[in-house]
Design a protein around this motif. Structure first.
Motif, short mmCIF file in Angstrom:
data_model
loop_
_atom_site.label_atom_id
_atom_site.label_comp_id
_atom_site.label_asym_id
_atom_site.label_seq_id
_atom_site.Cartn_x
_atom_site.Cartn_y
_atom_site.Cartn_z
N UNK A 60 -4.21 0.17 -10.09
CA UNK A 60 -4.37 -0.30 -8.58
C UNK A 60 -5.81 0.52 -8.32
N UNK A 61 -5.97 1.77 -8.53
CA UNK A 61 -7.12 2.61 -8.20
C UNK A 61 -8.44 2.12 -8.79
N UNK A 62 -8.29 1.58 -9.88
CA UNK A 62 -9.33 1.28 -10.97
C UNK A 62 -9.92 -0.23 -10.26
N UNK A 63 -8.89 -1.11 -9.90
CA UNK A 63 -9.61 -2.31 -9.30
C UNK A 63 -10.20 -2.34 -7.97
N UNK A 64 -11.30 -3.04 -7.73
CA UNK A 64 -12.00 -3.04 -6.53
C UNK A 64 -11.33 -3.77 -5.29
N UNK A 65 -11.39 -3.41 -4.02
CA UNK A 65 -11.04 -4.11 -3.16
C UNK A 65 -11.97 -5.22 -2.94
N UNK A 66 -11.75 -6.80 -2.71
CA UNK A 66 -12.73 -7.70 -2.87
C UNK A 66 -13.06 -8.04 -1.19
N UNK A 67 -12.47 -7.37 -0.47
CA UNK A 67 -12.56 -7.77 0.99
C UNK A 67 -12.76 -6.58 1.77
N UNK A 68 -13.53 -6.64 3.03
CA UNK A 68 -13.51 -5.68 3.96
C UNK A 68 -12.29 -6.07 4.66
N UNK A 69 -11.57 -5.01 4.98
CA UNK A 69 -9.88 -4.99 5.35
C UNK A 69 -10.10 -5.41 6.68
N UNK A 70 -9.39 -6.46 7.21
CA UNK A 70 -9.47 -7.14 8.43
C UNK A 70 -8.92 -6.25 9.72
N UNK B 174 -2.91 4.07 -11.67
CA UNK B 174 -4.35 4.05 -12.06
C UNK B 174 -4.94 2.75 -11.85
N UNK C 77 0.88 -1.14 -0.11
CA UNK C 77 0.32 -0.08 0.13
C UNK C 77 1.05 1.11 -0.04
N UNK D 289 1.60 2.65 -3.49
CA UNK D 289 0.70 3.47 -4.03
C UNK D 289 0.48 4.79 -3.34
N UNK D 290 0.59 4.91 -1.97
CA UNK D 290 0.81 6.15 -1.53
C UNK D 290 1.83 6.96 -2.03
#
Lengths: 186, 186
Positions: free
Chosen positions: A82-92, A80, A2, A5-6
């Motif tokens: 990374x930003x376009x792809x959705x997160x598929x989980x609620x972050x633990x 871009x 992460x 990307x920051x």
DNA sequence: CGCACCATGTAATGCGTTACATGATTTT
DNA sequence: AAAATCATGTAACGCATTACATGGTGCG
């Protein structure tokens, strides 16, 4: 992962040094991510090796020389994507206070109460921070990075998330403090 | 660091295997801490080397032999000491969704909306989980570990924390989804 | 027939923190 | 005089994940 990307995210607004990036992170996204300077420097080096950013050294009189990083086209694309792809989980979540609480049934009531009221104070401080200093700090970033209206909308949304989180935390602490007061057996 | 005390905390109720500890963690504190089996096995080995737990191998017909861990007096003291000492900070948050959002001002509106509504679904699932399956699962643990009324009070408090967290998260998502709908410029 | 469960572990790799090392300028 | 700011980096260590390795039983 992460942090990568920051760094790309901030460099996408313009060239910056590692030291500068650390300050930006601390002043704008510290409430939902943090990183040490040493980690920032090593990550920048890796990003440069991967061709996502480039750097030039700027000599300075009086001050130490500084290394200024610039994002490349490859870096922009990577960001871009990374930003376009959705997160598929609620972050633990990892919350040490809840771990402690879960195993605390043999503690003296007074000790538990002290610990919980201390936590309440800490979260109240954070809440005040989100309501007062963050909004004015954000004003500064707005002009510095020449932010768009969309930027401002999204930045405000992240501040609001912090505010709601602290409000929730304090409400929860109030609930459990009251319950321990009435039902906990020494 | 924290996993150490989780293992000691469960072993304080009675002797258990590594495999068993993993299942207990998944079924009771997974909402605020998680760990892989491999990490559990290596941490158990370290705790034994430090004299905080002991183990004996129980041979089994049909099934693989198993190694049963028991907490020592030194382990109990170490655990209690940690439980007694207050946490002096609000634990820092790391939330990738907020990072993405912060840098997303150039995304098409539709993409943002898709990502946020997906997250909403995920958090709604978690909320349902906290409201339905966790309460019944907790009933099981109660008798298995011969829990005290204090245990039950505190375990319910951790469940409630999860419930409030997910409610808050969904409320926040609703807010920002509405704002993007009205104010975000393509 | 294949999958899930029971059960334990090691090895490689990656991510992150802390400590170490340096040194001038500016502020309190 | 001391502390903070500017500025960069390396090294050691620890925590965590993923992959690898093994193998029997029971269920659908």
């Amino acid at each position: 992962m992460i942090l990568k990307y920051i760094l790309l995210g901030f460099l996408n607004y313009g060239p910056l040094t590692g030291y500068h990036l650390k300050r930006l992170i601390d002043q704008s996204i510290a409430n939902f991510w943090y990183a040490e300077l040493s980690q920032i420097y090593t990550t920048l080096k890796k990003l440069e090796a991967d061709g996502l950013i480039t750097s030039q050294v700027e000599p300075q009189a009086d001050r130490p020389d500084r290394r200024i990083y610039t994002i490349t086209d490859a870096g922009r694309e990577d960001l871009q994507k990374w930003l376009r792809e959705p997160l598929l989980e609620a972050s633990p979540v990892k919350e040490p206070l809840l771990v402690k609480l879960f195993f605390s049934s043999s503690l003296p009531k007074q000790n538990l109460m002290t610990q919980l009221t201390l936590q309440k104070e800490l979260h109240q401080q954070k809440l005040t921070y989100y309501r007062t200093v963050i909004p004015t700090e954000m004003q500064g970033k707005t002009s510095m990075l020449s932010a768009s209206p969309n930027d401002m909308l999204l930045w405000e949304a992240t501040r609001r998330a912090g505010e709601l989180y602290e409000e929730m935390y304090i409400r929860w602490l109030d609930e459990i403090i009251a319950q321990i007061e009435h039902q906990y057996q020494e």
